[in-house]
Design a protein around this motif. Sequence first.
Motif, PDB file in Angstrom:
ATOM      1  N   LEU A   8     -17.320  24.100  29.331  1.00  0.00           N
ATOM      2  CA  LEU A   8     -17.486  22.652  29.482  1.00  0.00           C
ATOM      3  C   LEU A   8     -16.174  21.937  29.168  1.00  0.00           C
ATOM      4  O   LEU A   8     -15.484  22.281  28.212  1.00  0.00           O
ATOM      5  CB  LEU A   8     -18.571  22.151  28.522  1.00  0.00           C
ATOM      6  N   HIS A   9     -15.861  20.945  29.982  1.00  0.00           N
ATOM      7  CA  HIS A   9     -14.715  20.062  29.715  1.00  0.00           C
ATOM      8  C   HIS A   9     -15.232  18.636  29.563  1.00  0.00           C
ATOM      9  O   HIS A   9     -16.037  18.161  30.379  1.00  0.00           O
ATOM     10  CB  HIS A   9     -13.704  20.120  30.862  1.00  0.00           C
ATOM     11  N   LEU A  10     -14.756  17.950  28.530  1.00  0.00           N
ATOM     12  CA  LEU A  10     -15.189  16.572  28.262  1.00  0.00           C
ATOM     13  C   LEU A  10     -14.039  15.818  27.618  1.00  0.00           C
ATOM     14  O   LEU A  10     -13.317  16.364  26.767  1.00  0.00           O
ATOM     15  CB  LEU A  10     -16.424  16.585  27.347  1.00  0.00           C
ATOM     16  N   GLU A  11     -13.867  14.555  28.004  1.00  0.00           N
ATOM     17  CA  GLU A  11     -12.837  13.705  27.405  1.00  0.00           C
ATOM     18  C   GLU A  11     -13.500  12.486  26.766  1.00  0.00           C
ATOM     19  O   GLU A  11     -14.432  11.915  27.336  1.00  0.00           O
ATOM     20  CB  GLU A  11     -11.821  13.292  28.469  1.00  0.00           C
ATOM     21  N   TRP A  12     -13.031  12.127  25.576  1.00  0.00           N
ATOM     22  CA  TRP A  12     -13.636  11.017  24.846  1.00  0.00           C
ATOM     23  C   TRP A  12     -12.557  10.173  24.172  1.00  0.00           C
ATOM     24  O   TRP A  12     -11.459  10.634  23.910  1.00  0.00           O
ATOM     25  CB  TRP A  12     -14.647  11.516  23.809  1.00  0.00           C
ATOM     26  N   LYS A  13     -12.910   8.912  23.897  1.00  0.00           N
ATOM     27  CA  LYS A  13     -11.938   7.983  23.324  1.00  0.00           C
ATOM     28  C   LYS A  13     -12.596   7.080  22.296  1.00  0.00           C
ATOM     29  O   LYS A  13     -13.617   6.451  22.567  1.00  0.00           O
ATOM     30  CB  LYS A  13     -11.300   7.139  24.428  1.00  0.00           C
ATOM     31  N   VAL A  14     -11.989   7.040  21.123  1.00  0.00           N
ATOM     32  CA  VAL A  14     -12.367   6.074  20.097  1.00  0.00           C
ATOM     33  C   VAL A  14     -11.613   4.781  20.392  1.00  0.00           C
ATOM     34  O   VAL A  14     -10.413   4.826  20.688  1.00  0.00           O
ATOM     35  CB  VAL A  14     -11.998   6.608  18.696  1.00  0.00           C
ATOM     36  N   PRO A  15     -12.254   3.620  20.339  1.00  0.00           N
ATOM     37  CA  PRO A  15     -11.544   2.372  20.661  1.00  0.00           C
ATOM     38  C   PRO A  15     -10.344   2.142  19.751  1.00  0.00           C
ATOM     39  O   PRO A  15     -10.358   2.486  18.566  1.00  0.00           O
ATOM     40  CB  PRO A  15     -12.613   1.300  20.433  1.00  0.00           C
ATOM     41  N   ALA A  16      -9.307   1.553  20.312  1.00  0.00           N
ATOM     42  CA  ALA A  16      -8.096   1.274  19.535  1.00  0.00           C
ATOM     43  C   ALA A  16      -8.375   0.317  18.392  1.00  0.00           C
ATOM     44  O   ALA A  16      -7.712   0.372  17.344  1.00  0.00           O
ATOM     45  CB  ALA A  16      -7.019   0.708  20.456  1.00  0.00           C
ATOM     46  N   ASN A  17      -9.361  -0.551  18.549  1.00  0.00           N
ATOM     47  CA  ASN A  17      -9.676  -1.541  17.518  1.00  0.00           C
ATOM     48  C   ASN A  17     -10.784  -1.067  16.580  1.00  0.00           C
ATOM     49  O   ASN A  17     -11.485  -1.889  15.980  1.00  0.00           O
ATOM     50  CB  ASN A  17     -10.078  -2.867  18.169  1.00  0.00           C
ATOM     51  N   ILE A  18     -10.942   0.252  16.438  1.00  0.00           N
ATOM     52  CA  ILE A  18     -12.013   0.797  15.611  1.00  0.00           C
ATOM     53  C   ILE A  18     -11.902   0.292  14.172  1.00  0.00           C
ATOM     54  O   ILE A  18     -10.802   0.119  13.632  1.00  0.00           O
ATOM     55  CB  ILE A  18     -11.979   2.347  15.646  1.00  0.00           C
ATOM     56  N   THR A  19     -13.039   0.025  13.554  1.00  0.00           N
ATOM     57  CA  THR A  19     -13.075  -0.405  12.161  1.00  0.00           C
ATOM     58  C   THR A  19     -13.929   0.572  11.366  1.00  0.00           C
ATOM     59  O   THR A  19     -14.466   1.532  11.910  1.00  0.00           O
ATOM     60  CB  THR A  19     -13.653  -1.825  12.042  1.00  0.00           C
ATOM     61  N   GLY A  20     -14.083   0.325  10.095  1.00  0.00           N
ATOM     62  CA  GLY A  20     -14.894   1.185   9.252  1.00  0.00           C
ATOM     63  C   GLY A  20     -14.083   2.363   8.747  1.00  0.00           C
ATOM     64  O   GLY A  20     -12.864   2.462   8.932  1.00  0.00           O
ATOM     65  N   GLU A  21     -14.784   3.290   8.110  1.00  0.00           N
ATOM     66  CA  GLU A  21     -14.123   4.477   7.566  1.00  0.00           C
ATOM     67  C   GLU A  21     -15.119   5.620   7.500  1.00  0.00           C
ATOM     68  O   GLU A  21     -16.329   5.430   7.625  1.00  0.00           O
ATOM     69  CB  GLU A  21     -13.562   4.186   6.169  1.00  0.00           C
ATOM     70  N   GLY A  22     -14.603   6.828   7.333  1.00  0.00           N
ATOM     71  CA  GLY A  22     -15.457   8.001   7.215  1.00  0.00           C
ATOM     72  C   GLY A  22     -16.332   8.196   8.431  1.00  0.00           C
ATOM     73  O   GLY A  22     -15.882   8.138   9.578  1.00  0.00           O
ATOM     74  N   GLN A  23     -17.623   8.397   8.185  1.00  0.00           N
ATOM     75  CA  GLN A  23     -18.573   8.650   9.262  1.00  0.00           C
ATOM     76  C   GLN A  23     -18.915   7.402  10.072  1.00  0.00           C
ATOM     77  O   GLN A  23     -19.611   7.490  11.085  1.00  0.00           O
ATOM     78  CB  GLN A  23     -19.852   9.269   8.687  1.00  0.00           C
ATOM     79  N   SER A  24     -18.415   6.252   9.667  1.00  0.00           N
ATOM     80  CA  SER A  24     -18.663   4.999  10.387  1.00  0.00           C
ATOM     81  C   SER A  24     -17.453   4.591  11.200  1.00  0.00           C
ATOM     82  O   SER A  24     -17.178   3.409  11.387  1.00  0.00           O
ATOM     83  CB  SER A  24     -19.035   3.892   9.387  1.00  0.00           C
ATOM     84  N   GLY A  26     -17.863  17.587   8.796  1.00  0.00           N
ATOM     85  CA  GLY A  26     -18.416  16.481   9.567  1.00  0.00           C
ATOM     86  C   GLY A  26     -17.334  15.730  10.310  1.00  0.00           C
ATOM     87  O   GLY A  26     -17.577  14.638  10.819  1.00  0.00           O
ATOM     88  N   MET A  27     -16.120  16.296  10.355  1.00  0.00           N
ATOM     89  CA  MET A  27     -15.029  15.652  11.075  1.00  0.00           C
ATOM     90  C   MET A  27     -15.008  16.118  12.528  1.00  0.00           C
ATOM     91  O   MET A  27     -15.740  17.045  12.908  1.00  0.00           O
ATOM     92  CB  MET A  27     -13.687  15.973  10.406  1.00  0.00           C
ATOM     93  N   ALA A  28     -14.211  15.472  13.358  1.00  0.00           N
ATOM     94  CA  ALA A  28     -14.097  15.870  14.759  1.00  0.00           C
ATOM     95  C   ALA A  28     -13.665  17.332  14.844  1.00  0.00           C
ATOM     96  O   ALA A  28     -12.806  17.785  14.093  1.00  0.00           O
ATOM     97  CB  ALA A  28     -13.092  14.985  15.482  1.00  0.00           C
ATOM     98  N   GLY A  29     -14.302  18.076  15.743  1.00  0.00           N
ATOM     99  CA  GLY A  29     -14.004  19.497  15.891  1.00  0.00           C
ATOM    100  C   GLY A  29     -14.875  20.400  15.050  1.00  0.00           C
ATOM    101  O   GLY A  29     -14.819  21.621  15.203  1.00  0.00           O
ATOM    102  N   SER A  30     -15.675  19.820  14.169  1.00  0.00           N
ATOM    103  CA  SER A  30     -16.586  20.633  13.354  1.00  0.00           C
ATOM    104  C   SER A  30     -17.889  20.882  14.100  1.00  0.00           C
ATOM    105  O   SER A  30     -18.301  20.087  14.946  1.00  0.00           O
ATOM    106  CB  SER A  30     -16.903  19.938  12.027  1.00  0.00           C
ATOM    107  N   ILE A  31     -18.529  22.014  13.800  1.00  0.00           N
ATOM    108  CA  ILE A  31     -19.943  22.171  14.131  1.00  0.00           C
ATOM    109  C   ILE A  31     -20.670  21.533  12.966  1.00  0.00           C
ATOM    110  O   ILE A  31     -20.612  22.007  11.836  1.00  0.00           O
ATOM    111  CB  ILE A  31     -20.334  23.647  14.301  1.00  0.00           C
TER     112      ILE A  31
END
Length: 259
Positions: free
Chosen positions: A105-121, A155-160
């Motif tokens: 599977l190939h998938l591309e994703w993007k977090v918005p440049a104006n993201i707020t919050g921290e950690g899991q939020s 629980g970070m990106a790339g984790s199962i």
Amino acid sequence: MNLNSAILTSALLLGTAGFTKAQENAKHEDTEFYTPVPVVVTPAKTAGNAPSDAIILFDGKNLDQWVMTDDRSQPAKWKVAKGEMTVDKTTGNIETKQSFNNYQLHLEWKVPANITGEGQSRGNSGLFLASIGKGDLGYELQILDAYNNKTYTNGMAGSIYKQTTPLFNPARKPGEWQTYDVIWTAPTFNTDGSLKSPAKVTVIYNGVVVQNGFELKGPTQYVGLPSYKQAHGPSPIKLQSHGDKSEPLSFRNIWIREL
């Protein structure tokens, strides 16, 4: 040397002599074979784009290959614009109409440049490699802003999710496109429903291997330890509409090859 040792030594010498003689008489043709012949696949002209035998799950135009997870009779209701699909947090998770077993599977994703919050939020979503029910049931590869964003490492990106930490953190900045390339081997079950072989996954995140043949301990659990409790066959692939209040993620260029 006793008699038994002498017999064993003689047998080993005879065996070695026979093997050596066979090697002397061997031809290079003896270790060459011409079947099966691999199926020809035309690669994409541009890296990351779909090869000739891929199933296109999202090409930037519509969500025809997706349905709502909690009511599969309903078409997916996320937003599509400018070649991207964006999470709609008011509608819920979406998943593929088609079910899959083993795949690339190939998938591309993007977090918005104006993201707020921290950690899991901070840009929380998930790629469920096999969806096995409504809501968040299944096997989750975490999607989250991992660029200078501290959280629990399983629980970070790339984790199962809640099972293993990624081997590396190759995250790009918010506002930049990230890529996942996944090799998924589905779990198998005996006729009585017990586990025969666990699921395995290899994940390449922005060109870097972050999961290398990891054996999953079961479906994702937010609380408690994972285990294989429910036998299942081929399953849809699911994208998560997470309940946090951060700006929603976007996806593009999703394709799959059955293995």
